[in-house]
Design a protein around this motif. Structure first.
Motif, PDB file in Angstrom:
ATOM      1  N   ALA A 261       1.454  -1.775  -8.906  1.00 13.12           N
ATOM      2  CA  ALA A 261       1.303  -2.765  -9.975  1.00 13.12           C
ATOM      3  C   ALA A 261       2.642  -3.023 -10.658  1.00 13.12           C
ATOM      4  O   ALA A 261       2.969  -4.176 -10.985  1.00 13.12           O
ATOM      5  CB  ALA A 261       0.267  -2.291 -10.991  1.00 13.12           C
ATOM      6  N   GLU A 262       3.434  -1.976 -10.845  1.00  9.53           N
ATOM      7  CA  GLU A 262       4.748  -2.154 -11.456  1.00  9.53           C
ATOM      8  C   GLU A 262       5.661  -2.981 -10.563  1.00  9.53           C
ATOM      9  O   GLU A 262       6.423  -3.842 -11.035  1.00  9.53           O
ATOM     10  CB  GLU A 262       5.376  -0.798 -11.748  1.00  9.53           C
ATOM     11  CG  GLU A 262       6.702  -0.880 -12.478  1.00  9.53           C
ATOM     12  CD  GLU A 262       7.306   0.483 -12.760  1.00  9.53           C
ATOM     13  OE1 GLU A 262       8.527   0.534 -13.031  1.00  9.53           O
ATOM     14  OE2 GLU A 262       6.559   1.489 -12.707  1.00  9.53           O
ATOM     15  N   ALA A 263       5.598  -2.740  -9.250  1.00  4.75           N
ATOM     16  CA  ALA A 263       6.402  -3.522  -8.310  1.00  4.75           C
ATOM     17  C   ALA A 263       5.983  -4.992  -8.335  1.00  4.75           C
ATOM     18  O   ALA A 263       6.835  -5.895  -8.308  1.00  4.75           O
ATOM     19  CB  ALA A 263       6.265  -2.951  -6.904  1.00  4.75           C
TER      20      ALA A 263
ATOM     21  N   HIS B 181       0.818  -1.214   0.000  1.00  3.45           N
ATOM     22  CA  HIS B 181       0.000   0.000   0.000  1.00  3.45           C
ATOM     23  C   HIS B 181       0.856   1.270   0.000  1.00  3.45           C
ATOM     24  O   HIS B 181       0.384   2.342  -0.367  1.00  3.45           O
ATOM     25  CB  HIS B 181      -0.981   0.007   1.190  1.00  3.45           C
ATOM     26  CG  HIS B 181      -0.321   0.223   2.519  1.00  3.45           C
ATOM     27  ND1 HIS B 181      -0.036  -0.806   3.380  1.00  3.45           N
ATOM     28  CD2 HIS B 181       0.099   1.352   3.149  1.00  3.45           C
ATOM     29  CE1 HIS B 181       0.535  -0.334   4.479  1.00  3.45           C
ATOM     30  NE2 HIS B 181       0.630   0.981   4.354  1.00  3.45           N
ATOM     31  N   ASP B 182       2.127   1.162   0.431  1.00  4.40           N
ATOM     32  CA  ASP B 182       3.000   2.329   0.495  1.00  4.40           C
ATOM     33  C   ASP B 182       3.725   2.611  -0.813  1.00  4.40           C
ATOM     34  O   ASP B 182       4.319   3.687  -0.961  1.00  4.40           O
ATOM     35  CB  ASP B 182       4.050   2.142   1.601  1.00  4.40           C
ATOM     36  CG  ASP B 182       3.484   2.447   2.978  1.00  4.40           C
ATOM     37  OD1 ASP B 182       2.729   3.420   3.099  1.00  4.40           O
ATOM     38  OD2 ASP B 182       3.809   1.715   3.927  1.00  4.40           O
TER      39      ASP B 182
ATOM     40  N   GLN C 119       3.595   8.630   0.108  1.00 10.29           N
ATOM     41  CA  GLN C 119       3.353   8.114  -1.236  1.00 10.29           C
ATOM     42  C   GLN C 119       3.311   9.224  -2.282  1.00 10.29           C
ATOM     43  O   GLN C 119       3.584   8.987  -3.460  1.00 10.29           O
ATOM     44  CB  GLN C 119       2.035   7.334  -1.260  1.00 10.29           C
ATOM     45  CG  GLN C 119       2.049   6.052  -0.435  1.00 10.29           C
ATOM     46  CD  GLN C 119       0.657   5.551  -0.112  1.00 10.29           C
ATOM     47  OE1 GLN C 119      -0.301   5.857  -0.809  1.00 10.29           O
ATOM     48  NE2 GLN C 119       0.538   4.772   0.953  1.00 10.29           N
ATOM     49  N   LEU C 120       2.952  10.422  -1.865  1.00 10.44           N
ATOM     50  CA  LEU C 120       2.801  11.530  -2.813  1.00 10.44           C
ATOM     51  C   LEU C 120       4.105  12.286  -3.065  1.00 10.44           C
ATOM     52  O   LEU C 120       4.110  13.292  -3.770  1.00 10.44           O
ATOM     53  CB  LEU C 120       1.715  12.486  -2.326  1.00 10.44           C
ATOM     54  CG  LEU C 120       0.295  11.920  -2.452  1.00 10.44           C
ATOM     55  CD1 LEU C 120      -0.714  12.825  -1.758  1.00 10.44           C
ATOM     56  CD2 LEU C 120      -0.083  11.743  -3.922  1.00 10.44           C
TER      57      LEU C 120
ATOM     58  N   ALA D  45      -1.080   6.530  -5.011  1.00 10.15           N
ATOM     59  CA  ALA D  45      -1.661   7.182  -3.834  1.00 10.15           C
ATOM     60  C   ALA D  45      -2.721   6.299  -3.192  1.00 10.15           C
ATOM     61  O   ALA D  45      -3.842   6.721  -2.930  1.00 10.15           O
ATOM     62  CB  ALA D  45      -2.239   8.553  -4.204  1.00 10.15           C
ATOM     63  N   THR D  46      -2.337   5.074  -2.892  1.00 13.84           N
ATOM     64  CA  THR D  46      -3.273   4.085  -2.350  1.00 13.84           C
ATOM     65  C   THR D  46      -3.740   4.453  -0.950  1.00 13.84           C
ATOM     66  O   THR D  46      -4.880   4.201  -0.579  1.00 13.84           O
ATOM     67  CB  THR D  46      -2.613   2.693  -2.323  1.00 13.84           C
ATOM     68  OG1 THR D  46      -2.086   2.393  -3.615  1.00 13.84           O
ATOM     69  CG2 THR D  46      -3.598   1.621  -1.908  1.00 13.84           C
TER      70      THR D  46
END
Length: 367
Positions: free
Chosen positions: A270-272, A264-265, A320-321, A328-329
């Motif tokens: 998705a890329e990770a 979540h961080d 995250q931002l 930005a989960t």
């Protein structure tokens, strides 16, 4: 009584209840700051190992000023965290830390050890003005700005679960992977977002054949993790590296990729996950552990939901931002979101594992 009078009375009751709640929250926050002082200065440990102690005795053993020792001990006794005889003269009064409380406040591996919440709160308190400014600008707040206190708290609040549950109950829910780690001559594990390394060390201890690569973007966390690996005598099988989660594929193949309290961080989750999938050996799997939040938004929410949103608005979302663009989960990542990220990453299956835990939900991702 007319309708308007009823509404006025109801509003007054609602206001009184909220005012009382915020007063209670203030009390809780102040007592957590006092817990931070007790943990950071070694006061609980001194009481546990050498108590009962007078204020002068605690000051001498912990290396703090006697007046501060007296005030802190009295506050702790009033709060019910330490025991004493209030009838004794102040200078002679001895204070004792109950054994059950030492589990919560001193023993870092005990499942009841939640004192690190105080360090996390202290870290947020030190940067909250910067967080407020980020709200105005839409920018982020770097993880390192939260400092050593937050880093320590985050690492140690998860430590008991990583030490006890990860190598046992959690991997038991993935029996084929557990068998590979146990029986293969040199299985490889990647621990993405390893933080201070407690999860990496737990796997290395439980599976003596395994080699574990711990990766984290935060340089200070990696420095902590390397020091812990050396202290544990596991530096030959546990490698800690500062690295981007999205570049994991180049380091494979791995029998298991763990993403524990991290997905979540990540600004590009998705890329990770796509990189983790590419890093897997044939038959390998990804274990994602994240927050056990509700499947859908509900308001008001339960205590877990409230806590996760609390971390989100003060820490997780701001960190995250920092990177743009970012998913930005936030902290509150629901099952549907995890499955969407897994699908975008190309996984064929995302299963919720049957593990009972009040705070964590476990997912197995198979390519």
């Amino acid at each position: 009584m007319d309708t308007s009078s009823i509404h006025v009375a109801e509003d007054a009751q609602l206001a009184e209840r909220l005012a009382e709640r915020l007063s209670d929250d203030t009390l809780g926050a102040l007592e957590l700051f006092a817990v931070y002082l007790g943990a950071e200065l070694g006061l609980y440990r001194a009481l546990h190992e050498e108590g009962p102690l007078t204020a002068a005795g605690l000051a001498e053993r912990a290396g703090i000023a006697p007046r501060y020792a007296c005030e802190w001990l009295e506050q702790q006794a009033v709060a019910g965290l330490v025991d004493t005889d209030p009838g004794e003269p102040a200078g002679e009064r001895r204070y004792r830390l109950p054994a059950a409380h030492a589990r919560v406040l001193v023993d870092a591996d005990d499942p009841a050890h939640v004192a690190p919440f105080a360090h996390m709160l202290a870290g947020i308190g030190g940067v909250i003005a910067e967080v407020a400014e980020a709200y105005r600008t839409g920018a982020g707040v770097p993880y390192e700005s939260y400092g050593r206190a937050f880093r320590h708290g985050q690492g140690h609040i998860n430590r008991p679960a990583f030490v006890h549950e990860l190598p046992d109950a959690w991997l038991a829910a993935m029996p084929d992977i557990a068998a590979r780690l146990r029986d293969a001559p040199r299985p490889r594990v990647a621990d993405v977002g390893c933080g201070q390394g407690w999860s990496s060390l737990a796997i290395a201890r439980a599976f003596p054949n395994a080699c574990v690569d711990g990766l984290d973007a935060d340089a200070s966390s990696i420095a902590d993790a390397r020091a812990e690996a050396e202290r544990a005598g596991l530096g030959d099988r546990v490698r800690m590296e500062q690295a981007d989660a999205c570049r994991l594929a180049a380091a494979g193949p791995y029998d298991l990729v763990m993403i524990l309290e991290v997905l979540h961080d990540l600004p590009r989750p998705a890329e990770a996950l796509r990189s983790a999938r590419a890093a897997l050996a044939p038959g390998g799997a990804v274990l994602v552990v994240d927050e056990r939040v509700s499947d859908r938004f509900v308001a008001p929410g339960d205590k877990v939901e409230r806590m996760m949103y609390g971390w989100s608005v003060t820490h997780c979302l701001p960190t995250q931002l920092v990177e743009y663009p970012s998913a930005a989960t936030g902290t509150v990542m629901r099952v549907g979101t995890v499955r969407r990220y897994a699908e975008e990453a190309g996984f064929a299956r995302c299963s919720v594992l049957p593990v009972d835990n009040d705070f964590f939900r476990l997912y197995r991702l198979d390519p």
